[in-house]
Design a protein around this motif. Structure first.
Motif, PDB file in Angstrom:
ATOM      1  N   LYS A 235       0.903  -1.368  -0.008  1.00 37.93           N
ATOM      2  CA  LYS A 235      -0.119  -0.084  -0.098  1.00 37.93           C
ATOM      3  C   LYS A 235       0.959   1.101  -0.157  1.00 37.93           C
ATOM      4  N   GLY A 236       1.702   1.269   0.871  1.00 35.20           N
ATOM      5  CA  GLY A 236       2.928   2.386   0.968  1.00 35.20           C
ATOM      6  C   GLY A 236       3.495   2.350  -0.578  1.00 35.20           C
ATOM      7  N   TYR A 237       3.832   1.307  -1.143  1.00 34.86           N
ATOM      8  CA  TYR A 237       4.694   1.324  -2.124  1.00 34.86           C
ATOM      9  C   TYR A 237       3.539   1.853  -3.433  1.00 34.86           C
ATOM     10  N   GLY A 238       2.429   1.474  -3.319  1.00 35.67           N
ATOM     11  CA  GLY A 238       1.456   2.020  -4.522  1.00 35.67           C
ATOM     12  C   GLY A 238       1.347   3.604  -4.241  1.00 35.67           C
ATOM     13  N   LEU A 239       1.172   3.967  -2.992  1.00 34.17           N
ATOM     14  CA  LEU A 239       0.789   5.480  -2.775  1.00 34.17           C
ATOM     15  C   LEU A 239       2.142   6.231  -3.232  1.00 34.17           C
ATOM     16  N   SER A 240       3.461   5.761  -3.192  1.00 38.33           N
ATOM     17  CA  SER A 240       4.785   6.359  -3.424  1.00 38.33           C
ATOM     18  C   SER A 240       4.651   6.470  -5.143  1.00 38.33           C
ATOM     19  N   MET A 241       4.180   5.445  -5.842  1.00 41.60           N
ATOM     20  CA  MET A 241       4.116   5.437  -7.110  1.00 41.60           C
ATOM     21  C   MET A 241       3.167   6.769  -7.639  1.00 41.60           C
ATOM     22  N   MET A 242       2.261   6.823  -6.788  1.00 45.09           N
ATOM     23  CA  MET A 242       1.037   7.890  -7.089  1.00 45.09           C
ATOM     24  C   MET A 242       1.657   8.977  -7.016  1.00 45.09           C
ATOM     25  N   VAL A 243       2.421   9.309  -5.884  1.00 46.53           N
ATOM     26  CA  VAL A 243       3.185  10.656  -5.772  1.00 46.53           C
ATOM     27  C   VAL A 243       4.201  10.690  -6.857  1.00 46.53           C
ATOM     28  N   ASN A 244       5.079   9.914  -7.473  1.00 45.45           N
ATOM     29  CA  ASN A 244       5.931  10.022  -8.318  1.00 45.45           C
ATOM     30  C   ASN A 244       5.198  10.484  -9.705  1.00 45.45           C
ATOM     31  N   ILE A 245       4.228   9.669 -10.013  1.00 41.11           N
ATOM     32  CA  ILE A 245       3.239   9.969 -11.231  1.00 41.11           C
ATOM     33  C   ILE A 245       2.936  11.437 -11.233  1.00 41.11           C
ATOM     34  N   LEU A 246       2.377  11.792 -10.123  1.00 35.92           N
ATOM     35  CA  LEU A 246       1.804  13.188  -9.960  1.00 35.92           C
ATOM     36  C   LEU A 246       2.912  14.448  -9.955  1.00 35.92           C
ATOM     37  N   SER A 247       4.063  13.998  -9.512  1.00 42.93           N
ATOM     38  CA  SER A 247       5.064  14.931  -8.952  1.00 42.93           C
ATOM     39  C   SER A 247       5.863  15.179 -10.168  1.00 42.93           C
ATOM     40  N   SER A 248       6.608  13.967 -10.893  1.00 40.05           N
ATOM     41  CA  SER A 248       7.507  13.707 -11.971  1.00 40.05           C
ATOM     42  C   SER A 248       6.963  13.644 -13.432  1.00 40.05           C
ATOM     43  N   CYS A 249       6.437  12.709 -13.434  1.00 45.37           N
ATOM     44  CA  CYS A 249       5.758  12.323 -14.877  1.00 45.37           C
ATOM     45  C   CYS A 249       4.861  13.292 -15.389  1.00 45.37           C
ATOM     46  N   LEU A 250       4.228  13.987 -14.480  1.00 40.13           N
ATOM     47  CA  LEU A 250       3.191  15.161 -15.148  1.00 40.13           C
ATOM     48  C   LEU A 250       3.974  16.310 -15.136  1.00 40.13           C
ATOM     49  N   SER A 251       5.100  16.648 -14.449  1.00 34.92           N
ATOM     50  CA  SER A 251       5.826  17.959 -14.469  1.00 34.92           C
ATOM     51  C   SER A 251       7.030  18.029 -15.484  1.00 34.92           C
ATOM     52  N   GLY A 252       7.548  16.756 -15.687  1.00 34.27           N
ATOM     53  CA  GLY A 252       8.813  16.387 -16.404  1.00 34.27           C
ATOM     54  C   GLY A 252      10.128  16.497 -15.537  1.00 34.27           C
ATOM     55  N   ALA A 253       9.811  16.502 -14.186  1.00 34.36           N
ATOM     56  CA  ALA A 253      11.042  16.516 -13.338  1.00 34.36           C
ATOM     57  C   ALA A 253      11.608  15.328 -13.299  1.00 34.36           C
ATOM     58  N   ASP A 254      12.773  14.993 -12.846  1.00 34.08           N
ATOM     59  CA  ASP A 254      13.430  13.580 -13.141  1.00 34.08           C
ATOM     60  C   ASP A 254      12.896  12.763 -12.282  1.00 34.08           C
ATOM     61  N   LEU A 255      12.709  11.365 -13.048  1.00 32.38           N
ATOM     62  CA  LEU A 255      12.147  10.066 -12.499  1.00 32.38           C
ATOM     63  C   LEU A 255      13.161   9.902 -11.183  1.00 32.38           C
ATOM     64  N   ILE A 256      12.495   9.321 -10.106  1.00 40.89           N
ATOM     65  CA  ILE A 256      13.286   8.885  -8.881  1.00 40.89           C
ATOM     66  C   ILE A 256      14.461   7.859  -9.307  1.00 40.89           C
ATOM     67  N   THR A 257      14.042   6.856 -10.470  1.00 41.27           N
ATOM     68  CA  THR A 257      14.657   5.827 -10.651  1.00 41.27           C
ATOM     69  C   THR A 257      15.896   6.152 -11.554  1.00 41.27           C
ATOM     70  N   ASP A 258      16.166   7.335 -11.905  1.00 36.11           N
ATOM     71  CA  ASP A 258      17.165   7.848 -12.765  1.00 36.11           C
ATOM     72  C   ASP A 258      18.409   7.608 -12.124  1.00 36.11           C
ATOM     73  N   PRO A 259      19.464   6.748 -12.433  1.00 38.31           N
ATOM     74  CA  PRO A 259      20.673   6.735 -11.635  1.00 38.31           C
ATOM     75  C   PRO A 259      21.324   8.111 -11.337  1.00 38.31           C
ATOM     76  N   ALA A 260      21.090   9.243 -11.960  1.00 41.78           N
ATOM     77  CA  ALA A 260      21.871  10.512 -11.742  1.00 41.78           C
ATOM     78  C   ALA A 260      20.932  11.395 -10.564  1.00 41.78           C
TER      79      ALA A 260
END
Length: 352
Positions: A235-260
């Motif tokens: 559940k926490g894992y899924g919520l984290s994915m929601m946050v990353n999609i709204l915060s990064s995938c929507l805005s064009g910010a770095d993906l947290i999985t980017d090694p850099a």
């Protein structure tokens, strides 16, 4: 000895100006961090100066960042944070979201090229104070959380907040990490040389630990909300994915999985939403229902009569009331580090 809340704000502002941040954004950052300390969220208060100092020295934040709106409609905006501290960009984002929602009924703003923006609840409290429902999410600088079933850091604490106006001055205000605890709470334990409670961290093999250093400077991991697979960590894992999609995938910010991601300056993204209840019904009626719902839950028969049932926002408001009256205690270890930071910045010392 306790210090006055306003002294904490003044100390933060003085250090930031000493770091060559302009007065107006420094005031915003100080207000956000001071709000956190006042409300008992020490992990996101003045203690953050220790981390900001490290980032500044490493060139990971621009203390003179230029913030700009790069795309805009009547109900949306995309803001570039310029690679600076996230608080001024986030404050502009929520201010813009509120203004647009008051005109159109709903609005969303996304931020990219930003950094840590403090406690999420500060921004949703802004929306609630204007009679709006507020939501914010943000990615985080550290990659310290393994997805359920993994022993490799891929995610952050990835917090989000939701607020709704109810009784005047007592909104429903939920501010939570998608991990068991915020990283700052683990960092503060490490600063004071104290163990963390069981369930907060795992070592590099995935075994439970109470040593904060397995995460702070080590190769261990924080636990997702739920702790273990059996405890519902998916559940926490899924919520984290929601946050990353709204915060990064929507805005064009770095993906947290980017090694850099951990090393790149200004790599965070944020998301803000404001909703006017007036789209659906009279605000006073909606406030009345939120107030009744909260009061009905507060009236629940408690397990311990000395510990009444609360709703989100109640504990923080109670702490703020006490701290306005009695002041705020800063741990000795943190105070020593802050004194050095203030001296190096040429800032007046306010925390006597």
């Amino acid at each position: 000895m306790p210090v006055r809340p306003e002294a904490i704000v003044a100390q933060i502002e003085g250090v930031l100006v000493g770091w060559k941040m302009s007065a107006a954004p420094a005031r915003i950052v100080a207000d956000v961090l001071g709000w956190a300390d006042l409300h008992g969220i020490e992990s996101h208060g003045i203690s953050m100066l220790t981390m900001y100092d490290e980032w500044r020295r490493a060139g990971r934040i621009d203390m003179q960042a230029a913030i700009r709106i790069v795309r805009e409609t009547s109900v949306s905006a995309l803001i570039d944070g310029g690679g600076g501290l996230g608080h001024p960009a986030a404050h502009l984002a929520m201010t813009t979201t509120i203004k647009k929602a008051k005109g159109a009924g709903i609005a969303v703003v996304s931020v990219r090229h930003s950094s840590h923006y403090g406690a999420c609840g500060y921004y949703t409290a802004m929306a609630a104070a204007e009679g709006l429902i507020g939501i914010t999410t943000t990615t985080t600088p550290g990659v310290r959380v393994a997805p359920t079933g993994g022993v490799e850091g891929k995610l952050g604490t990835d917090p989000w907040s939701f607020s709704a106006p109810g009784e005047e001055g007592r909104p429903f205000l939920l501010d939570m990490a998608t991990t068991t605890v915020a990283y700052g709470k683990i960092r503060n334990k490490a600063n004071e040389g104290l163990p963390v409670p069981p369930g907060w961290v795992l070592d590099e093999t995935g075994a439970p630990s109470t040593d904060p250093r397995v995460v702070v400077g080590g190769n261990g991991f924080q636990t997702p909300l739920g702790g273990t697979a059996d405890g519902g960590s998916h559940k926490g894992y899924g919520l984290s994915m929601m946050v990353n999609i709204l915060s990064s995938c929507l805005s064009g910010a770095d993906l947290i999985t980017d090694p850099a991601h951990p090393q790149r300056p200004g790599h965070l993204g944020h998301f803000f939403l404001a909703l006017d209840p007036g789209l659906f019904r009279d605000l006073a009626d909606m406030r009345g229902d939120v107030t009744q719902l909260c009061n009905d839950l507060r009236a629940t028969r408690p397990i311990d009569p000395a510990k009444p049932v609360m709703v989100a926002g109640d504990p923080e408001r109670a702490i703020a009331e006490r701290r306005r009256r009695d002041g705020i205690v800063i741990p000795d270890g943190l105070k020593a580090r802050l004194r050095t930071i203030a001296q190096d910045a040429g800032a007046i010392w306010h925390l006597n």
